[in-house]
Design a protein around this motif. Structure first.
Motif, PDB file in Angstrom:
ATOM      1  N   PRO B 330       3.489  33.566  18.379  1.00 12.57           N
ATOM      2  CA  PRO B 330       2.111  34.061  18.452  1.00 12.57           C
ATOM      3  C   PRO B 330       1.836  35.172  17.438  1.00 12.57           C
ATOM      4  N   VAL B 331       0.610  35.258  17.005  1.00  8.38           N
ATOM      5  CA  VAL B 331       0.179  36.355  16.140  1.00  8.38           C
ATOM      6  C   VAL B 331      -1.061  37.017  16.742  1.00  8.38           C
ATOM      7  N   ARG B 332      -1.318  38.219  16.274  1.00 11.09           N
ATOM      8  CA  ARG B 332      -2.515  38.950  16.684  1.00 11.09           C
ATOM      9  C   ARG B 332      -3.736  38.090  16.405  1.00 11.09           C
ATOM     10  N   THR B 333      -4.677  38.069  17.336  1.00  8.87           N
ATOM     11  CA  THR B 333      -5.825  37.181  17.213  1.00  8.87           C
ATOM     12  C   THR B 333      -7.102  37.938  17.544  1.00  8.87           C
ATOM     13  N   GLU B 334      -8.103  37.720  16.736  1.00 10.55           N
ATOM     14  CA  GLU B 334      -9.387  38.396  16.910  1.00 10.55           C
ATOM     15  C   GLU B 334     -10.410  37.379  17.405  1.00 10.55           C
ATOM     16  N   TYR B 335     -11.220  37.743  18.387  1.00 12.89           N
ATOM     17  CA  TYR B 335     -12.188  36.806  18.939  1.00 12.89           C
ATOM     18  C   TYR B 335     -13.644  37.253  18.758  1.00 12.89           C
ATOM     19  N   VAL B 336     -13.885  38.545  18.760  1.00 17.99           N
ATOM     20  CA  VAL B 336     -15.264  39.036  18.862  1.00 17.99           C
ATOM     21  C   VAL B 336     -16.092  38.626  17.647  1.00 17.99           C
ATOM     22  N   ARG B 337     -15.542  38.912  16.469  1.00 23.98           N
ATOM     23  CA  ARG B 337     -16.258  38.500  15.259  1.00 23.98           C
ATOM     24  C   ARG B 337     -16.052  37.014  14.988  1.00 23.98           C
ATOM     25  N   ALA B 338     -14.881  36.519  15.321  1.00 28.58           N
ATOM     26  CA  ALA B 338     -14.553  35.134  15.004  1.00 28.58           C
ATOM     27  C   ALA B 338     -15.466  34.148  15.737  1.00 28.58           C
ATOM     28  N   LEU B 339     -15.725  34.405  16.992  1.00 28.28           N
ATOM     29  CA  LEU B 339     -16.516  33.440  17.770  1.00 28.28           C
ATOM     30  C   LEU B 339     -18.017  33.633  17.602  1.00 28.28           C
ATOM     31  N   GLN B 340     -18.428  34.716  16.968  1.00 32.07           N
ATOM     32  CA  GLN B 340     -19.858  34.999  16.951  1.00 32.07           C
ATOM     33  C   GLN B 340     -20.720  33.890  16.346  1.00 32.07           C
ATOM     34  N   PRO B 341     -20.340  33.313  15.206  1.00 30.64           N
ATOM     35  CA  PRO B 341     -21.213  32.256  14.661  1.00 30.64           C
ATOM     36  C   PRO B 341     -21.450  31.110  15.648  1.00 30.64           C
ATOM     37  N   LEU B 342     -20.413  30.620  16.287  1.00 30.14           N
ATOM     38  CA  LEU B 342     -20.583  29.546  17.258  1.00 30.14           C
ATOM     39  C   LEU B 342     -21.440  30.009  18.440  1.00 30.14           C
ATOM     40  N   LEU B 343     -21.155  31.230  18.918  1.00 30.60           N
ATOM     41  CA  LEU B 343     -21.892  31.729  20.078  1.00 30.60           C
ATOM     42  C   LEU B 343     -23.345  32.010  19.730  1.00 30.60           C
ATOM     43  N   ALA B 344     -23.597  32.464  18.504  1.00 27.89           N
ATOM     44  CA  ALA B 344     -24.988  32.699  18.100  1.00 27.89           C
ATOM     45  C   ALA B 344     -25.761  31.384  18.104  1.00 27.89           C
ATOM     46  N   ARG B 345     -25.069  30.314  17.763  1.00 30.00           N
ATOM     47  CA  ARG B 345     -25.725  29.005  17.719  1.00 30.00           C
ATOM     48  C   ARG B 345     -25.906  28.405  19.108  1.00 30.00           C
ATOM     49  N   HIS B 346     -24.859  28.440  19.919  1.00 29.73           N
ATOM     50  CA  HIS B 346     -24.897  27.692  21.186  1.00 29.73           C
ATOM     51  C   HIS B 346     -24.482  28.500  22.417  1.00 29.73           C
ATOM     52  N   GLY B 347     -24.112  29.767  22.214  1.00 25.25           N
ATOM     53  CA  GLY B 347     -23.510  30.529  23.311  1.00 25.25           C
ATOM     54  C   GLY B 347     -24.406  30.763  24.503  1.00 25.25           C
ATOM     55  N   ASN B 348     -25.705  30.714  24.305  1.00 29.08           N
ATOM     56  CA  ASN B 348     -26.621  30.957  25.414  1.00 29.08           C
ATOM     57  C   ASN B 348     -26.993  29.681  26.179  1.00 29.08           C
ATOM     58  N   ASP B 349     -26.413  28.575  25.784  1.00 27.13           N
ATOM     59  CA  ASP B 349     -26.760  27.304  26.421  1.00 27.13           C
ATOM     60  C   ASP B 349     -25.792  27.002  27.563  1.00 27.13           C
ATOM     61  N   PRO B 350     -26.242  27.092  28.801  1.00 23.58           N
ATOM     62  CA  PRO B 350     -25.305  26.900  29.923  1.00 23.58           C
ATOM     63  C   PRO B 350     -24.808  25.460  30.063  1.00 23.58           C
ATOM     64  N   ARG B 351     -25.385  24.532  29.300  1.00 24.28           N
ATOM     65  CA  ARG B 351     -24.867  23.160  29.355  1.00 24.28           C
ATOM     66  C   ARG B 351     -23.559  23.027  28.591  1.00 24.28           C
ATOM     67  N   LEU B 352     -23.341  23.940  27.654  1.00 27.37           N
ATOM     68  CA  LEU B 352     -22.099  23.900  26.886  1.00 27.37           C
ATOM     69  C   LEU B 352     -21.012  24.643  27.647  1.00 27.37           C
ATOM     70  N   SER B 353     -19.779  24.117  27.577  1.00 33.79           N
ATOM     71  CA  SER B 353     -18.663  24.816  28.195  1.00 33.79           C
ATOM     72  C   SER B 353     -17.516  24.894  27.191  1.00 33.79           C
ATOM     73  N   VAL B 354     -17.266  26.110  26.699  1.00 31.09           N
ATOM     74  CA  VAL B 354     -16.173  26.358  25.773  1.00 31.09           C
ATOM     75  C   VAL B 354     -15.122  27.183  26.516  1.00 31.09           C
ATOM     76  N   ILE B 355     -13.913  26.667  26.576  1.00 30.42           N
ATOM     77  CA  ILE B 355     -12.826  27.373  27.267  1.00 30.42           C
ATOM     78  C   ILE B 355     -11.890  27.931  26.208  1.00 30.42           C
ATOM     79  N   VAL B 356     -11.712  29.251  26.233  1.00 27.90           N
ATOM     80  CA  VAL B 356     -10.909  29.903  25.213  1.00 27.90           C
ATOM     81  C   VAL B 356      -9.579  30.369  25.805  1.00 27.90           C
ATOM     82  N   PHE B 357      -8.520  30.157  25.047  1.00 29.77           N
ATOM     83  CA  PHE B 357      -7.176  30.589  25.427  1.00 29.77           C
ATOM     84  C   PHE B 357      -6.687  31.626  24.431  1.00 29.77           C
ATOM     85  N   THR B 358      -5.650  32.355  24.823  1.00 29.93           N
ATOM     86  CA  THR B 358      -5.083  33.315  23.878  1.00 29.93           C
ATOM     87  C   THR B 358      -3.585  33.469  24.101  1.00 29.93           C
ATOM     88  N   LEU B 359      -2.888  33.788  23.035  1.00 30.38           N
ATOM     89  CA  LEU B 359      -1.491  34.204  23.103  1.00 30.38           C
ATOM     90  C   LEU B 359      -1.368  35.704  22.867  1.00 30.38           C
TER      91      LEU B 359
END
Lengths: 469, 469, 469
Positions: B330-359
């Motif tokens: 495993p390596v250090r992983t950043e999510y806040v900035r990384a996921l923003q483009p996807l979330l800005a596009r679809h993050g407010n849509d409750p029909r979408l379900s994205v499950i995120v994992f981390t190490l």
């Protein structure tokens, strides 16, 4: 309907021996006055002393912890009574409350549940657990109570045993509510704190106009570096005379800088431009932290640095509903290199007191405890925001104490605008701290009489001393 | 010889009161069916229903957790029965098993020990602890059993109480085994999941050729951006008809992007070149996560993002023995900035379900719980891989729950190719979760009836709902 | 006055059942000899066997843990008896001790308190807790004792049950004290360790001159790459003959490199220049770790890598008082990419033993346990420096064990120059480890007889084996 009752042993460790010690420690601190040195209550409440309105507008709409959880499960904000920026109609307060009640199970395991249950039980004397079945009972009981004199802001302030509470205002604020409180016959101590982000952060909305307003307020030329600094000094002095004992700085990072006056002046000119280079904006915020520390050495204001929040991460939500709707997300934060310029300048001066907070728990043991355990000017704020919770506080104590000790920490602060929950938050902190101390006693790492002293310190003395109250 | 027996109270907290509550909660969930929504079992097992062979080829050679530990202590892989890429002779299965048995003490304190002991005791009815002294007894008992009908894949599937299991296939897979299972008279529910890394990651071995094969399979022009997207849609639809309810994405980072169609098309052309710029490869993977989310809104597939593993860190070992030998780090992983483009596009849509994992556990409380506790489209996967363990799960619950609540998590998934250990893994998760809930009850942070509801949710309901099973 | 007594159950978990198991395990290891494979005691003590002087010069002035805490609360170092670089007068030892005693409460909850109380109670037989009231009693009791034969360094070494202790010297050291010890009639085993930072780190004070001195010592041309490497080989051999079994490397980061001989030679020329590019300095340190590993394969020295400390963070304090005054601050540290070049070269060779330490606990579960749980050449050092504490050790075991197992760790080392506290530190580690093992037993994750074996391993066998003592 499920009953609601606050167990006297709640939040103490489960082990019988530890719990018994914790209970004893807690008894000695539970009734201490509340010192609330950092928070976001509205001074107008205490100036005007009007009714808080209804259950929804007091307890639901302004609470970003509650909104975020409900929103995360697909509930639209207007259905919770939150109007959008256009002022379009939000749900009726009672309907909004019903929706909240229907979804109260979402808060299981969260600190919001602990705070809210305390408010429901202790402030409004409710004895059933909130659910869809009793939403109206709750709404009516709370809303009715709020119309009574003894539920007005000042009455609750007195009933809660608050010795002093600090609000947060920016330098452009005229502090008229604070003046009104001081002019009134009420003796509650409500003080302000100096939060200059709007006139320090070149990326703050309206920064350039804010400088103009600062010039108007102070009579200083706020487009010149020396005039700008003089304006800060003047406003700090005004805030100090209105009770302020601290400043507060909510920057994206912990960066500090110590530029030559010549370079600082040139930088200040650059950040006044229409478009500001992000690196310049960052450097200017950094430089201003050091400038603020220099001023603190003169006027004695304690300095608080609260970095590490990515504000308004949800752009669409921000555009529609504005700030503080639960979309601020912590980011990784570095302190060791970031704070060095300020510390190199003033860190060895014990007259200065800089209190640092973090949303990045990985820095507790690695960076902040070692820094606070060395520099005379540095102290460590309590577990903050998302970490203002039982597990968050336990991690804080376990990761901080061995290197920073207890005496480089500053007690608890509630950092909240949810006024009614303030006693619940301090109670939670006292219980968790007593539980932590009890564990040290049970493991013979501390004598019981020492734990008793520390329990008083953590609940009362440290905050009072650290914030010079 | 030391005895082997699984204590009924294993993995519950030691405190008597907490343990008693945990025991009660566990009784109510221990026999629930197993939902296994993410894993790596081989569908051919269930299609062909052949014997699993011998102890070594079932339990030792394919288990990268076991191989890594033995290898770390200087044991060469061929001595454990692992052939190298040239197919040169590996040790005899019985000899390999003896070596494993001689070194079984290495697994003390690890989850592998817990899973394996469960398999030995519950599946093969062994009652002595594995050691050099009983290696042959073990090898014979297990290998003999595997020849019997009731130890064939389908029989074990039924015996284990598996309600549904998902395998993972890439878009080039024809899913013939899944078809064979559906065509058979066996009623076990084995579904696929869409894992498009080989045709999405420009740095995947054979990426360019994979695009050609994708074109052959779909009849689309997979070197044109629109044809490529259409091919994905077609294969997703095929997978969905073969039972898939989810996609899975194992990228190095969590980066997402939301490029204009024009820029995306140009980027797609660039990543088809012989040599691909690493930044382009990263950006393409990032863009494709957002494209996959867009498609999920159409076809309803739940999206899983599993970033943060540095694959095949040990180059020499990879060249000699190939993937999945325990050298992914495993390596250090950043999510806040990384996921923003996807979330800005679809993050407010409750029909979408994205499950995120981390190490990277430092992101639990800092990044992932705040994100999942805000965005309607985001949920948090369970403690994963190296953290699929008692302490890992406890840290997960303690760091996640207060901010994300329970309801933004998705229950447990085993993520394993070690089929026989699946019940052990779910049992472990149920015990740890019941222990965590019991602690909340003992500290009066949760009522016992609420914990009982949540125990069902964590063991069964959440996974079923989150994966739309 | 408050009494001082060391509770026999101190540092064991509070739970009755767990504590009872821990007590039993601890009884079986408490009297094992001390293996101290890494530390900073002064070999001159054991060579000359002179009195340690007075309480202040033995216990206060050299202890950077103690100095940092007192300094953090605004106490100037000279008042604690610490002279500045100009040698200007520091406080009288008794006055300094009184100030320390007045502030002994600052150490509540810290490991310093545990270590010091042990020294006061066990070594000096004091039975009241240190405070301002008994400062003179303490000072006199300790100082008087230090004049006696049985408190001389060798007598304490024997009394403490130390089987072997390693000091740390740089390649320019002539090891005359070690020679004197070997020539004496005393049988205590004091060995050296090879710490080449001053001749490996181009940013070390006086690096260029150190190369000249290395040339003088060895007769090699230390400005040529081959001569420089030969000089290292020669000094390593000398150290090895003086008992050394290990090397130690305190670099800012964990970076390693594996350059071609041609590039390494060119780099070596560049770092000899008057001003060295920081990237070159970093690359040279990185390359030298791999060179040291290569040499270890020849001469068998175990290699220790201790990265991640920002040395002398407080510039003004460093200029006035020098190193090791408590102003070294940990920084975030990356291992996965940093160690890859060295591991790619030698990581699969089980004859090599590289022991890695960290000050960044976020790497335990994410990076270090996965690396140590895979590479034959890599082992994980114990909780280090700021984490050499009850909570630090617990976090270490909880975050490391499930992935690395116990057998990829190397037992405890005290890493201290505070000679009198060495038994206290080993006792603390043994108690915490027994407590951790007891928890595993109580949760039925380990059999009691296995825990008993592991208790011996963690307290004695692992360190002896890992350091080839």
């Amino acid at each position: 309907m499920a009953s609601l009752s606050l167990h006297p042993d709640r939040l103490f460790p489960a082990d019988t021996a530890v719990r018994s010690i914790a209970r004893g420690l807690y008894q000695s601190v539970r009734d201490l006055p509340i010192i609330s040195p950092h928070g976001h209550t509205d001074p107008a409440w205490f100036a005007r002393n009007e009714s808080f309105g209804n259950a929804t507008e007091l307890l639901l709409v302004p609470d970003h912890y509650v909104l975020r959880m409900l929103y995360s499960q697909g509930i639209p904000l207007p259905a919770l009574g939150v109007p959008d920026a256009t002022g379009s109609a939000a749900a009726d307060p009672r309907e909004a409350w019903r929706l909240f009640a229907d979804n109260y199970h979402l808060f299981r395991g969260t600190p919001s549940r602990i705070w809210l249950d305390w408010v429901f039980s202790e402030v409004f004397d409710l004895d059933v657990l909130l659910s869809g079945d009793n939403a109206d009972l709750y709404f009516d009981r709370i809303t009715d109570a709020l119309q009574r004199e003894d539920f007005r802001p000042r009455a609750l302030f007195d009933r809660f045993g608050i010795e002093v509470i600090a609000t947060t205002e920016n330098p452009l604020d005229t502090l008229e509510h604070h003046q009104a409180i001081r002019d009134s016959d009420w003796s509650g101590r409500v003080i302000t704190a100096y939060r200059p982000d709007p006139v320090i952060d070149p990326e703050f909305e309206g920064f350039r106009g804010n400088l103009d307003r600062l010039a108007d307020l102070t009579g200083e030329d706020c487009l010149s570096w020396q005039g700008y600094l003089a304006a800060h000094r003047q406003r700090r002095d005004f805030f100090r005379r209105m009770g302020a004992t601290s400043t507060d700085h909510g920057h994206p990072t912990a960066a500090t800088a110590d530029l030559s006056p010549f370079k600082a002046e040139a930088l200040f000119r650059r950040v006044q431009a229409e478009t500001v280079d992000p690196a310049d904006a960052e450097l200017f915020r950094a430089q201003m932290l050091t400038e603020m520390a220099t001023m603190s050495l003169d006027d004695g204001l304690v300095m608080q640095i609260h970095p590490g929040s990515f504000r308004n991460h949800n752009t669409a939500l921000f555009q529609r509903f504005g700030r503080d709707k639960g979309a601020d997300i912590p980011v990784r934060t570095e302190y060791v290199r970031a704070l060095q310029p300020l510390l190199a300048r003033h860190g060895n001066d014990p007259r200065l007191s800089v209190i640092v907070f973090t949303l990045d728990e990985s820095t507790y043991a690695r960076e902040l405890a070692p820094l606070a355990g060395h520099y005379p000017a540095l102290k460590l704020g309590p577990a903050w925001w998302f970490h203002d919770s039982p597990e968050g506080m336990r991690r804080y104590r376990r990761m901080v104490t061995e290197t920073a000790g207890f005496y480089n920490t500053v007690g608890f602060n509630d950092d909240t605008r949810a006024f009614l929950s303030i006693p619940a938050r301090h109670d939670l902190a006292r219980r968790i701290d007593c539980g932590f101390l009890a564990e040290l006693v049970a493991e013979h790492r501390l004598e019981e009489w020492e734990a008793a002293e520390l329990a008083q310190d953590l609940a009362y003395n440290f905050a009072k001393a650290a914030y010079r109250l």
